[in-house]
Design a protein around this motif. Structure first.
Motif, PDB file in Angstrom:
ATOM      1  N   SER A  33       0.862  -1.169   0.000  1.00  0.00           N
ATOM      2  CA  SER A  33       0.000   0.000   0.000  1.00  0.00           C
ATOM      3  C   SER A  33       0.907   1.230   0.000  1.00  0.00           C
ATOM      4  CB  SER A  33      -0.889   0.017   1.246  1.00  0.00           C
ATOM      5  OG  SER A  33      -1.654   1.206   1.270  1.00  0.00           O
ATOM      6  N   ILE A  34       0.621   2.150  -0.886  1.00  0.00           N
ATOM      7  CA  ILE A  34       1.316   3.432  -0.903  1.00  0.00           C
ATOM      8  C   ILE A  34       0.309   4.469  -0.398  1.00  0.00           C
ATOM      9  CG2 ILE A  34       2.611   5.100  -2.251  1.00  0.00           C
ATOM     10  CD1 ILE A  34       3.831   2.276  -2.200  1.00  0.00           C
ATOM     11  N   GLY A  35       0.639   5.083   0.699  1.00  0.00           N
ATOM     12  CA  GLY A  35      -0.282   6.022   1.316  1.00  0.00           C
ATOM     13  C   GLY A  35       0.240   7.441   1.305  1.00  0.00           C
ATOM     14  N   TRP A  36      -0.697   8.379   1.279  1.00  0.00           N
ATOM     15  CA  TRP A  36      -0.379   9.789   1.466  1.00  0.00           C
ATOM     16  C   TRP A  36      -0.927  10.229   2.816  1.00  0.00           C
ATOM     17  CZ3 TRP A  36       2.813  12.912  -1.071  1.00  0.00           C
ATOM     18  CH2 TRP A  36       3.153  12.618  -2.394  1.00  0.00           C
ATOM     19  N   GLY A  99       3.976   0.309   2.772  1.00  0.00           N
ATOM     20  CA  GLY A  99       3.908  -0.816   3.694  1.00  0.00           C
ATOM     21  C   GLY A  99       3.320  -2.022   2.991  1.00  0.00           C
ATOM     22  N   PHE A 100       3.587  -3.195   3.500  1.00  0.00           N
ATOM     23  CA  PHE A 100       3.027  -4.405   2.908  1.00  0.00           C
ATOM     24  C   PHE A 100       1.510  -4.406   3.064  1.00  0.00           C
ATOM     25  CE2 PHE A 100       6.911  -6.278   1.816  1.00  0.00           C
ATOM     26  CZ  PHE A 100       7.816  -6.106   2.847  1.00  0.00           C
ATOM     27  N   TYR A 116       2.556   1.389   8.069  1.00  0.00           N
ATOM     28  CA  TYR A 116       3.575   1.756   7.087  1.00  0.00           C
ATOM     29  C   TYR A 116       4.978   1.646   7.660  1.00  0.00           C
ATOM     30  CZ  TYR A 116      -0.141   3.074   4.007  1.00  0.00           C
ATOM     31  OH  TYR A 116      -1.236   3.017   3.194  1.00  0.00           O
ATOM     32  N   ARG A 117       5.838   1.071   6.837  1.00  0.00           N
ATOM     33  CA  ARG A 117       7.208   0.790   7.277  1.00  0.00           C
ATOM     34  C   ARG A 117       8.206   1.812   6.761  1.00  0.00           C
ATOM     35  NH1 ARG A 117      10.269  -5.055   6.336  1.00  0.00           N
ATOM     36  NH2 ARG A 117      12.290  -4.458   7.210  1.00  0.00           N
ATOM     37  N   TRP A 118       7.954   2.328   5.561  1.00  0.00           N
ATOM     38  CA  TRP A 118       8.910   3.248   4.943  1.00  0.00           C
ATOM     39  C   TRP A 118       8.233   4.586   4.666  1.00  0.00           C
ATOM     40  CZ3 TRP A 118       8.169  -1.776   2.945  1.00  0.00           C
ATOM     41  CH2 TRP A 118       9.215  -2.686   3.215  1.00  0.00           C
ATOM     42  N   TRP A 119       8.945   5.663   4.879  1.00  0.00           N
ATOM     43  CA  TRP A 119       8.399   7.009   4.733  1.00  0.00           C
ATOM     44  C   TRP A 119       9.331   7.892   3.914  1.00  0.00           C
ATOM     45  CZ3 TRP A 119       3.701   8.708   6.783  1.00  0.00           C
ATOM     46  CH2 TRP A 119       3.036   7.786   7.603  1.00  0.00           C
TER      47      TRP A 119
END
Length: 129
Positions: A33-36, A99-100, A116-119
């Motif tokens: 998932s790519i989140g804003w 995040g996965f 989320y794991r990466w920012w």
């Protein structure tokens, strides 16, 4: 190594538009998932929208539906956030995150920061006349 780099922020007048970009690198073939997200001064981080890399499902915070649109390029290397009819209360630092994602559908879980794991480093959006 997963990396996300945002761009496209700036100063815009109320009623104007901006398109933010989140450039992605280092991803594997897993589903993400790519989140804003956004954070205004003195306020908690708020989930804006998300897009799932496999299948392209999208989800939005209820308060932003109709004004914001998330999308991605054909190669899947960049995720965009088109923001229209901007208001002063949209001001803040906008960040993308990865995040996965393990669910067959998409819901509010994808706009919760905790998954989320990466920012990315964030980009400033200021809506002011």
């Amino acid at each position: 190594q997963v990396q996300l780099v945002e761009s496209g922020g700036g100063l815009v007048q109320p009623g104007g538009s901006l398109r933010l970009s989140c450039e992605l690198s280092g991803f594997t073939l897993d589903t993400y998932s790519i989140g804003w997200f956004r954070q205004a001064p003195g306020k908690e981080r708020e989930g804006v929208s998300c897009i799932i890399t496999r299948g392209g499902m999208t989800h939005y915070a209820d308060s932003l539906k109709g004004r914001f649109t998330i999308s991605r390029d054909n190669a899947g290397n960049t995720v965009y956030l088109q923001m229209n009819s901007l208001k002063p209360e949209d001001t803040g630092v906008y960040s993308c995150a990865a995040g996965f994602w393990w669910k067959p559908d998409v819901n509010d879980l994808c706009i919760r920061p905790g998954i989320y794991r990466w920012w990315g480093q964030g980009t400033q959006v200021t809506v002011s006349s």
